[in-house]
Design a protein around this motif. Sequence first.
Motif, PDB file in Angstrom:
ATOM      1  N   ALA A  41      46.856  15.568   6.726  1.00  0.00           N
ATOM      2  CA  ALA A  41      47.651  14.872   5.707  1.00  0.00           C
ATOM      3  C   ALA A  41      46.966  13.574   5.289  1.00  0.00           C
ATOM      4  CB  ALA A  41      49.055  14.582   6.236  1.00  0.00           C
ATOM      5  N   VAL A  42      46.445  12.827   6.255  1.00  0.00           N
ATOM      6  CA  VAL A  42      45.739  11.583   5.948  1.00  0.00           C
ATOM      7  C   VAL A  42      44.501  11.871   5.108  1.00  0.00           C
ATOM      8  CG1 VAL A  42      44.456   9.643   6.929  1.00  0.00           C
ATOM      9  CG2 VAL A  42      46.612  10.376   7.974  1.00  0.00           C
ATOM     10  N   LEU A  43      43.743  12.902   5.487  1.00  0.00           N
ATOM     11  CA  LEU A  43      42.556  13.263   4.721  1.00  0.00           C
ATOM     12  C   LEU A  43      42.918  13.651   3.291  1.00  0.00           C
ATOM     13  CD1 LEU A  43      39.544  13.944   4.437  1.00  0.00           C
ATOM     14  CD2 LEU A  43      40.055  16.218   5.362  1.00  0.00           C
ATOM     15  N   LEU A  44      43.971  14.453   3.129  1.00  0.00           N
ATOM     16  CA  LEU A  44      44.356  14.909   1.800  1.00  0.00           C
ATOM     17  C   LEU A  44      44.804  13.742   0.923  1.00  0.00           C
ATOM     18  CD1 LEU A  44      44.617  17.382   0.024  1.00  0.00           C
ATOM     19  CD2 LEU A  44      46.918  17.753   0.924  1.00  0.00           C
ATOM     20  N   VAL A  45      45.536  12.807   1.493  1.00  0.00           N
ATOM     21  CA  VAL A  45      45.949  11.629   0.737  1.00  0.00           C
ATOM     22  C   VAL A  45      44.725  10.825   0.299  1.00  0.00           C
ATOM     23  CG1 VAL A  45      47.062   9.371   0.941  1.00  0.00           C
ATOM     24  CG2 VAL A  45      48.275  11.423   1.679  1.00  0.00           C
TER      25      VAL A  45
ATOM     26  N   HIS B  31      37.865  13.890 -10.236  1.00  0.00           N
ATOM     27  CA  HIS B  31      38.413  13.385 -11.488  1.00  0.00           C
ATOM     28  C   HIS B  31      38.641  11.876 -11.370  1.00  0.00           C
ATOM     29  CE1 HIS B  31      39.309  17.554 -12.758  1.00  0.00           C
ATOM     30  NE2 HIS B  31      39.694  17.737 -11.493  1.00  0.00           N
ATOM     31  N   ARG B  32      38.851  11.248 -12.514  1.00  0.00           N
ATOM     32  CA  ARG B  32      39.161   9.813 -12.496  1.00  0.00           C
ATOM     33  C   ARG B  32      40.491   9.588 -11.788  1.00  0.00           C
ATOM     34  NH1 ARG B  32      41.313   6.027 -16.573  1.00  0.00           N
ATOM     35  NH2 ARG B  32      40.533   3.962 -16.036  1.00  0.00           N
ATOM     36  N   GLU B  33      41.438  10.474 -12.012  1.00  0.00           N
ATOM     37  CA  GLU B  33      42.757  10.394 -11.380  1.00  0.00           C
ATOM     38  C   GLU B  33      43.392  11.768 -11.434  1.00  0.00           C
ATOM     39  OE1 GLU B  33      46.963   7.863 -11.883  1.00  0.00           O
ATOM     40  OE2 GLU B  33      45.190   7.362 -13.076  1.00  0.00           O
ATOM     41  N   LEU B  34      44.106  12.131 -10.371  1.00  0.00           N
ATOM     42  CA  LEU B  34      44.758  13.439 -10.340  1.00  0.00           C
ATOM     43  C   LEU B  34      46.153  13.356 -10.946  1.00  0.00           C
ATOM     44  CD1 LEU B  34      43.900  14.904  -6.814  1.00  0.00           C
ATOM     45  CD2 LEU B  34      42.678  15.183  -8.981  1.00  0.00           C
ATOM     46  N   THR B  35      46.555  14.440 -11.593  1.00  0.00           N
ATOM     47  CA  THR B  35      47.923  14.531 -12.092  1.00  0.00           C
ATOM     48  C   THR B  35      48.843  14.898 -10.930  1.00  0.00           C
ATOM     49  OG1 THR B  35      47.786  16.894 -12.598  1.00  0.00           O
ATOM     50  CG2 THR B  35      47.050  15.350 -14.308  1.00  0.00           C
ATOM     51  N   ARG B  36      50.120  14.706 -11.119  1.00  0.00           N
ATOM     52  CA  ARG B  36      51.073  15.086 -10.074  1.00  0.00           C
ATOM     53  C   ARG B  36      51.002  16.585  -9.830  1.00  0.00           C
ATOM     54  NH1 ARG B  36      57.526  13.488  -9.807  1.00  0.00           N
ATOM     55  NH2 ARG B  36      57.988  14.688  -7.901  1.00  0.00           N
ATOM     56  N   GLY B  37      50.797  17.367 -10.901  1.00  0.00           N
ATOM     57  CA  GLY B  37      50.701  18.820 -10.754  1.00  0.00           C
ATOM     58  C   GLY B  37      49.509  19.229  -9.908  1.00  0.00           C
ATOM     59  N   GLN B  38      48.368  18.563 -10.075  1.00  0.00           N
ATOM     60  CA  GLN B  38      47.194  18.882  -9.270  1.00  0.00           C
ATOM     61  C   GLN B  38      47.430  18.559  -7.802  1.00  0.00           C
ATOM     62  OE1 GLN B  38      44.501  16.469 -11.669  1.00  0.00           O
ATOM     63  NE2 GLN B  38      43.268  18.284 -12.121  1.00  0.00           N
TER      64      GLN B  38
ATOM     65  N   TYR C 117      52.598  14.017   4.171  1.00  0.00           N
ATOM     66  CA  TYR C 117      51.849  13.616   2.976  1.00  0.00           C
ATOM     67  C   TYR C 117      52.732  12.755   2.070  1.00  0.00           C
ATOM     68  CZ  TYR C 117      49.488  14.038  -1.564  1.00  0.00           C
ATOM     69  OH  TYR C 117      48.892  13.772  -2.783  1.00  0.00           O
ATOM     70  N   GLY C 118      53.966  13.199   1.846  1.00  0.00           N
ATOM     71  CA  GLY C 118      54.874  12.465   0.962  1.00  0.00           C
ATOM     72  C   GLY C 118      55.163  11.057   1.473  1.00  0.00           C
ATOM     73  N   GLU C 119      55.367  10.940   2.787  1.00  0.00           N
ATOM     74  CA  GLU C 119      55.643   9.627   3.376  1.00  0.00           C
ATOM     75  C   GLU C 119      54.449   8.691   3.214  1.00  0.00           C
ATOM     76  OE1 GLU C 119      56.514  10.607   7.374  1.00  0.00           O
ATOM     77  OE2 GLU C 119      58.516  11.428   6.951  1.00  0.00           O
ATOM     78  N   LEU C 120      53.257   9.208   3.476  1.00  0.00           N
ATOM     79  CA  LEU C 120      52.065   8.379   3.388  1.00  0.00           C
ATOM     80  C   LEU C 120      51.731   8.020   1.943  1.00  0.00           C
ATOM     81  CD1 LEU C 120      49.845   7.036   5.007  1.00  0.00           C
ATOM     82  CD2 LEU C 120      48.544   9.178   4.918  1.00  0.00           C
ATOM     83  N   TRP C 121      51.879   8.982   1.039  1.00  0.00           N
ATOM     84  CA  TRP C 121      51.603   8.720  -0.374  1.00  0.00           C
ATOM     85  C   TRP C 121      52.548   7.648  -0.916  1.00  0.00           C
ATOM     86  CZ3 TRP C 121      47.676  10.130  -3.478  1.00  0.00           C
ATOM     87  CH2 TRP C 121      47.816   9.881  -4.840  1.00  0.00           C
ATOM     88  N   GLU C 122      53.809   7.720  -0.549  1.00  0.00           N
ATOM     89  CA  GLU C 122      54.780   6.722  -1.009  1.00  0.00           C
ATOM     90  C   GLU C 122      54.455   5.351  -0.433  1.00  0.00           C
ATOM     91  OE1 GLU C 122      57.919   4.779  -2.780  1.00  0.00           O
ATOM     92  OE2 GLU C 122      57.043   6.750  -3.235  1.00  0.00           O
ATOM     93  N   ALA C 123      54.070   5.319   0.836  1.00  0.00           N
ATOM     94  CA  ALA C 123      53.737   4.039   1.459  1.00  0.00           C
ATOM     95  C   ALA C 123      52.533   3.385   0.798  1.00  0.00           C
ATOM     96  CB  ALA C 123      53.467   4.236   2.946  1.00  0.00           C
ATOM     97  N   LEU C 124      51.582   4.198   0.352  1.00  0.00           N
ATOM     98  CA  LEU C 124      50.349   3.667  -0.220  1.00  0.00           C
ATOM     99  C   LEU C 124      50.443   3.378  -1.711  1.00  0.00           C
ATOM    100  CD1 LEU C 124      47.729   5.940   1.589  1.00  0.00           C
ATOM    101  CD2 LEU C 124      48.280   3.567   2.090  1.00  0.00           C
TER     102      LEU C 124
END
Length: 427
Positions: free
Chosen positions: A136-140, A179-186, A228-235
């Motif tokens: 999860a950390v790697l994916l984030v 990419h420069r930035e990923l979309t939420r869908g990606q 993943y969701g918890e870490l993404w929100e925290a960051l």
Amino acid sequence: MDRLQITSATTNSAALLDLPWRQPLAQWPSDVLAALPRGISRHVVRFVRLEGRVLAIKEISEHVAFDEYELLRQLRKLEIPSVRPIGVVTGRLSDDGTHLEAALVTEHLAFSLPYRSVFSQALRDETANRLIDALAVLLVRLHLAGFFWGDVSLSNTLFRRDAEQFAAYLVDAETGALHRELTRGQREYDLELARVNIIGELMDLAAGELLDEEVDEVAIGNSLVERYGELWEALTGVEAFHADERWRVAARIERLNELGFDVGELSITTDIDGTTVRIQPQVVDAGHHSRRLLKLTGLDVQDNQARRLLNDLDSFQAATERQEDDPQLVAHDWLQNVFYPTVRGVPRELRRKLEPAQLYHEILDHRWYISEQAGRDVPMSETVQSYVENVLQHRPDEKAILGLAPGEEPEEGPEADYFHYAAADPD
């Protein structure tokens, strides 16, 4: 007429010419191969020993090999945990003139394992969850960098011990794109693919009786999404608070530091009347603890290992009543009088089983355990002896993981750095 061509950014790539490129990879002789555990791959993959290094070679089509080589180079520049690309070999012909596929060459990650080899016996629920946390950390981190993986799985990841946790490294970037930035869908596509693949991989382990019966494969796969969701929100999450609660800015940064991330840029805005403040991290970099330890001691280790070593350094500083001294001088004394003597206390032939930082972490754990059992503070010298006799000598020998023959030590490269660092008697 086709000619063998090696494309590489490394200075010692000429040694690759000594490998039997005129043979299909599946038929390479055993005298050039290294006996390392391999993960599941859709392509033929072999490990070889060459000039003190262990290399991973994958047969693949030429355009895919070059694409993956460039992606891995970009990920390394972004300091994303991934294998180091060495080069691409093209123009391969067999002795009978048959065209052979190109080969992507990467450097084997020292002390790493595919998930199937993390434990030789049944994979426990606790261990499975630690692997998921690391992934999860790697994916984030990949998504923050704008990398779309496209084939997230445990099979495409290598794991290294990181104190009581694991650190995950990307191995296969064949389907990836930067990419420069990923979309939420990606991001959601990668996440759902990971969830499904992980459940399938764990079910495969269960079918082979390599998973404890109590492990819930679906629950573990779902936990990746939650973690993943918890870490993404925290960051990345936006936090709003009253203007007189400015302390919450420092608190947010401190919380991210605890997660192992530094804040490079923070967006702070107020509403029209200035009563409400909104903050959102804009640039976050992983490796907060490892960077701090590197600055103080020169030790380059995993982040959780660094956290543990920093805690021990803090304890040393308090015990010697040197809170007012220069931190780097204290760190130097800790290295000379505590860390290095502890590592050197382990017999040389056993040190190679673990990275020095992991070895030290486990000795600290063992010291806590036997001190509790004895009802006293056990000295470090006694702890090392107990750890060697009761724990380390019974651990699997990771020389096999490095692909080295018994008694052999690597001549150069990351593996040699670990060996020499563990055995060093610094001035």
